[in-house]
Motif scaffolding. Structure first.
Motif, mmCIF file in Angstrom:
data_model
loop_
_atom_site.group_PDB
_atom_site.id
_atom_site.type_symbol
_atom_site.label_atom_id
_atom_site.label_comp_id
_atom_site.label_asym_id
_atom_site.label_seq_id
_atom_site.Cartn_x
_atom_site.Cartn_y
_atom_site.Cartn_z
ATOM 1 N N ASP A 1 0.851 -1.184 0.000
ATOM 2 C CA ASP A 1 0.000 0.000 0.000
ATOM 3 C C ASP A 1 0.890 1.238 0.000
ATOM 4 O O ASP A 1 2.119 1.153 -0.164
ATOM 5 N N ARG A 2 0.281 2.407 0.175
ATOM 6 C CA ARG A 2 1.057 3.647 0.145
ATOM 7 C C ARG A 2 2.159 3.644 1.203
ATOM 8 O O ARG A 2 3.309 4.021 0.931
ATOM 9 N N LYS A 3 1.825 3.204 2.402
ATOM 10 C CA LYS A 3 2.819 3.164 3.474
ATOM 11 C C LYS A 3 3.946 2.187 3.144
ATOM 12 O O LYS A 3 5.129 2.460 3.389
ATOM 13 N N GLY A 4 3.585 1.055 2.551
ATOM 14 C CA GLY A 4 4.583 0.042 2.236
ATOM 15 C C GLY A 4 5.548 0.486 1.159
ATOM 16 O O GLY A 4 6.760 0.270 1.276
ATOM 17 N N ILE A 5 5.022 1.120 0.102
ATOM 18 C CA ILE A 5 5.920 1.571 -0.969
ATOM 19 C C ILE A 5 6.782 2.722 -0.476
ATOM 20 O O ILE A 5 7.956 2.837 -0.824
ATOM 21 N N ARG A 6 6.210 3.584 0.386
ATOM 22 C CA ARG A 6 6.982 4.696 0.936
ATOM 23 C C ARG A 6 8.125 4.183 1.810
ATOM 24 O O ARG A 6 9.250 4.698 1.742
#
Length: 433
Positions: A166-171
């Motif tokens: 998700d966004r947190k994971g890719i960040r």
């Protein structure tokens, strides 16, 4: 103008980070005079080197001709990604060729990755395979598609190596706010592409292949035993294997009509030191979902290797300017970082982004057009070409049966028409459409 010489000095690798860190390989002599072989292979990139190696291992006498140096073209300049699958996703392939052949194509791509790793280990190559290829998505719809694709591969193909992000994971993985999600493929990976080519060349020489550098092919006389001519010699052979990819030029118009050379570019920063952890928290490689793809990874000495931008035609643009703009869009915090290397190379694409396997004559075979997915697929293509020469053509015929339309406009107009199309897609990238 000839792409073989438009941007490079004869017989010299470009001033890339790859060339600066290449394993030692003494030059091979240019072809002199007339000689004979069972097979003459044209082009010493992954396709040609793999074909020559597998042919020699089958007992064929092989002459391998290269216009510059081993791995001089895209094989020694690319992003080093060893990706899963074909260039098209499996749902697209199922629609195009049916589920049975789509499954066969998936199995071939899995074999291709295993072949690369197996060759590295078997021949003790000066190459490290680093696992992990991440895909960074710009829009929620792309994230949904990526996650659905991972589910499909696990469900229908038994491939469970892809982890959705998700966004947190890719960040957390890439240290950038430019993307909203994606995935990471733990079954894929990356390597030093020039050293892989050098490893293949060493293996070829050990297997008895006669390698000749600085031996550009001028023409091929087809017939029962074709003759391949260079400026200083010729090879008469039972078979000819064409493996020149984006540098084929007008040597075989039948292939050139379906395979388009394009240029792509990479920069290498200075070593980032502790800042490298801000760029990637794991030693994976990344590609994003732009039509003109950005891709990046860390080198073994802690540099950011960032690829992006394309050009169409002969001359390369200002590479540093072309690549640093997308690099800073992803990593604005690197604005003060020095660029130590910048290089370009010519690869080849096809209209549908599937490889172009062609039987030009009963004893002249060609494979090219890997469309940016060539480290693994080109290496496997060499094995498949060797099988076909040996009379086991089932896998070659499968690849040759894939629909492979000609570029519109023919050889004269395909570049201008491609430029118009790519300009449109580049504008969509910039607008985020």
């Amino acid at each position: 103008m000839n792409l073989l010489y438009a941007n490079d000095r004869p017989g010299e690798y470009p001033r890339s980070w790859y060339a600066a860190t290449a394993a030692e390989l003494a030059p091979f002599p240019a072809l002199q005079g007339e000689t004979q072989a069972d097979v003459c292979v044209v082009g010493a990139g992954y396709t040609g080197l793999s074909a020559a190696l597998h042919l020699a291992q089958r007992g064929f006498s092989v002459v391998l001709l290269e216009a510059h140096r081993v791995g001089f073209g895209a094989s020694g300049r690319n992003g080093g990604q060893v990706g899963s699958g074909q260039r098209l996703e499996q749902d697209e392939l199922e629609h195009m060729v049916g589920r049975e052949d789509a499954r066969r194509l998936w199995d071939l791509s899995e074999e291709a990755k295993a072949l690369v790793r197996g060759l590295i280990d078997t021949h003790a190559m000066p190459v490290t395979f680093h696992p992990g290829v991440a895909h960074a998505c710009r829009k929620p719809s792309e994230v949904a598609h990526a996650h659905a694709n991972a589910e499909k591969l696990a469900r229908d193909y038994g491939y469970d190596q892809i982890q959705p992000l998700d966004r947190k994971g890719i960040r957390a993985l890439i240290g950038s706010d430019a993307y909203v999600g994606g995935d990471i493929d733990r079954g894929a990976g990356h390597l030093h592409p020039l050293n892989f080519a050098i490893g293949l060349a060493r293996a070829c020489a050990a297997a008895g292949v006669r390698l000749h550098e600085m031996s550009a092919v001028l023409n091929i006389e087809q017939g029962p035993r074709p003759v391949v001519r260079t400026a200083s010699g010729s090879v008469r052979a039972g078979y000819v294997v064409l493996a020149a990819n984006g540098y084929l030029g007008n040597l075989m118009p039948e292939v050139a009509a379906r395979v388009m050379p394009i240029n792509n570019f990479i920069v290498a920063t200075e070593p980032l030191g502790p800042r490298a952890a801000e760029v990637l928290s794991e030693p994976v490689t990344v590609a994003d979902t732009r039509f003109v793809v950005n891709y990046w990874r860390l080198s073994e000495d802690g540099r950011l290797l960032f690829g992006g931008g394309e050009s169409y035609g002969y001359r390369f643009p200002d590479i540093v300017k072309t690549v640093t703009k997308p690099m800073l869009d992803v990593y604005p915090q690197l604005r003060d970082v020095r660029i130590d290397h910048a290089w370009g190379g010519t690869l080849a694409i096809t209209m549908n982004r599937l490889p172009c396997f062609t039987r030009i004559g009963p004893n002249v075979l060609s494979a090219s057009g890997y469309s940016g997915h060539g480290v693994a697929l080109a290496t496997l293509a060499g094995r498949i070409l060797a099988e076909a020469v040996a009379g086991q053509a089932e896998r070659f015929d499968l690849m040759a049966s894939l629909p492979q339309p000609r570029f519109p406009g023919g050889a004269a107009l395909r570049w201008p028409m491609l430029v118009l199309a790519m300009t449109w897609y580049s504008m969509r990238d910039r607008l985020g459409i």
